[in-house]
Design a protein around this motif. Structure first.
Motif, PDB file in Angstrom:
ATOM      1  N   GLY A  68       0.813  -1.214   0.000  1.00 43.51           N
ATOM      2  CA  GLY A  68       0.000   0.000   0.000  1.00 43.51           C
ATOM      3  C   GLY A  68       0.844   1.260   0.000  1.00 43.51           C
ATOM      4  O   GLY A  68       2.015   1.241   0.389  1.00 43.51           O
ATOM      5  N   ILE A  69       0.229   2.339  -0.456  1.00 41.16           N
ATOM      6  CA  ILE A  69       0.877   3.653  -0.439  1.00 41.16           C
ATOM      7  C   ILE A  69      -0.117   4.664   0.124  1.00 41.16           C
ATOM      8  O   ILE A  69      -1.234   4.817  -0.395  1.00 41.16           O
ATOM      9  CB  ILE A  69       1.319   4.077  -1.858  1.00 41.16           C
ATOM     10  N   ASP A  85       1.903  10.198 -12.657  1.00 35.72           N
ATOM     11  CA  ASP A  85       2.365   9.123 -13.537  1.00 35.72           C
ATOM     12  C   ASP A  85       3.141   8.058 -12.769  1.00 35.72           C
ATOM     13  O   ASP A  85       3.004   6.863 -13.033  1.00 35.72           O
ATOM     14  CB  ASP A  85       3.241   9.699 -14.664  1.00 35.72           C
ATOM     15  N   ALA A  86       3.953   8.490 -11.797  1.00 32.10           N
ATOM     16  CA  ALA A  86       4.719   7.529 -10.993  1.00 32.10           C
ATOM     17  C   ALA A  86       3.775   6.723 -10.098  1.00 32.10           C
ATOM     18  O   ALA A  86       3.909   5.497  -9.976  1.00 32.10           O
ATOM     19  CB  ALA A  86       5.762   8.258 -10.147  1.00 32.10           C
ATOM     20  N   LEU A  87       2.814   7.388  -9.516  1.00 28.59           N
ATOM     21  CA  LEU A  87       1.860   6.704  -8.627  1.00 28.59           C
ATOM     22  C   LEU A  87       1.033   5.681  -9.403  1.00 28.59           C
ATOM     23  O   LEU A  87       0.753   4.583  -8.913  1.00 28.59           O
ATOM     24  CB  LEU A  87       0.948   7.755  -7.963  1.00 28.59           C
ATOM     25  N   GLU A  88       0.680   6.049 -10.602  1.00 29.61           N
ATOM     26  CA  GLU A  88      -0.131   5.153 -11.435  1.00 29.61           C
ATOM     27  C   GLU A  88       0.573   3.821 -11.681  1.00 29.61           C
ATOM     28  O   GLU A  88      -0.054   2.783 -11.820  1.00 29.61           O
ATOM     29  CB  GLU A  88      -0.412   5.861 -12.773  1.00 29.61           C
ATOM     30  N   MET A  89       1.915   3.844 -11.710  1.00 27.03           N
ATOM     31  CA  MET A  89       2.666   2.608 -11.948  1.00 27.03           C
ATOM     32  C   MET A  89       2.725   1.710 -10.717  1.00 27.03           C
ATOM     33  O   MET A  89       3.123   0.554 -10.802  1.00 27.03           O
ATOM     34  CB  MET A  89       4.098   2.949 -12.389  1.00 27.03           C
ATOM     35  N   CYS A  90       2.380   2.240  -9.554  1.00 28.06           N
ATOM     36  CA  CYS A  90       2.448   1.443  -8.320  1.00 28.06           C
ATOM     37  C   CYS A  90       1.267   0.483  -8.289  1.00 28.06           C
ATOM     38  O   CYS A  90       0.124   0.874  -8.554  1.00 28.06           O
ATOM     39  CB  CYS A  90       2.434   2.351  -7.097  1.00 28.06           C
ATOM     40  N   GLY A  92       0.219  -1.397  -5.660  1.00 29.15           N
ATOM     41  CA  GLY A  92      -0.450  -1.584  -4.371  1.00 29.15           C
ATOM     42  C   GLY A  92      -1.691  -0.714  -4.229  1.00 29.15           C
ATOM     43  O   GLY A  92      -2.066   0.026  -5.140  1.00 29.15           O
ATOM     44  N   ILE A  93      -2.282  -0.804  -3.045  1.00 28.50           N
ATOM     45  CA  ILE A  93      -3.483  -0.011  -2.757  1.00 28.50           C
ATOM     46  C   ILE A  93      -3.051   1.430  -2.506  1.00 28.50           C
ATOM     47  O   ILE A  93      -2.216   1.696  -1.636  1.00 28.50           O
ATOM     48  CB  ILE A  93      -4.209  -0.583  -1.520  1.00 28.50           C
ATOM     49  N   LYS A  94      -3.612   2.355  -3.273  1.00 26.30           N
ATOM     50  CA  LYS A  94      -3.188   3.751  -3.209  1.00 26.30           C
ATOM     51  C   LYS A  94      -4.260   4.563  -2.492  1.00 26.30           C
ATOM     52  O   LYS A  94      -5.418   4.602  -2.926  1.00 26.30           O
ATOM     53  CB  LYS A  94      -2.988   4.281  -4.628  1.00 26.30           C
TER      54      LYS A  94
END
Ligand code: DQA
Length: 144
Positions: A68-69, A85-90, A92-94
């Protein structure tokens, strides 16, 4: 152990000195301490704060497979396509976090570049926004 990143953007290192009606009275270190206490061993919590967009992006790139983030991009919420854009590549649960009720403040804060890629937003509850987000992740683990 499930890794969870708690990522904080610009000026959040100054909590305690920022307007209390929006941000509460605790410092970031105190909020992080409360998160560690509330964690009860569920997650391997990692904390990162930066005033620099590039450092935040690099940290997200290193967290692609975290469970998760919890992200409070602060002012970058409203401006940063790079963080989005960086978050979209993660994978886990955002979860989007704000201390203040960001949707009910100035019009420029209603521009939000991450809302649609996060599972949920916790806002307006000062440090409890973070604690409720952590609880949300704990409930997912409990129910799995
Ligand atoms: C904030 C809200 C943002 O609009 C602001 O720029 C911040 C903090 C919050 O936690 O309420 O710095 O993300």
């Amino acid at each position: 152990m499930r890794k969870v990143l708690i990522l904080n953007g610009p000026n959040l290192n100054m909590l305690g000195k920022r307007p209390k009606e929006h941000y509460g009275t605790l410092t970031l270190a105190e909020i992080n301490q409360r998160l560690m206490e509330a964690n009860e061993g569920y997650f391997d919590l990692e904390f990162f704060q930066s005033n620099s967009e590039g450092e935040l992006i690099t940290r997200l790139q290193q967290s692609m497979d975290y469970f998760g983030i919890l992200i409070n991009p602060a002012s970058y919420t409203h401006t940063s396509i790079g963080i989005r854009d960086a978050l979209e590549m993660c994978n886990g649960i955002k979860l989007e976090i704000h201390l203040s009720k960001v949707d009910e403040r100035e019009a420029f804060r209603r521009v939000n570049l991450i809302r649609d890629i996060c599972e949920k937003c916790f806002q307006g509850k000062h440090e409890n926004s973070y604690l409720e987000a952590l609880n949300y992740l704990k409930e997912i683990v409990k129910n799995s």
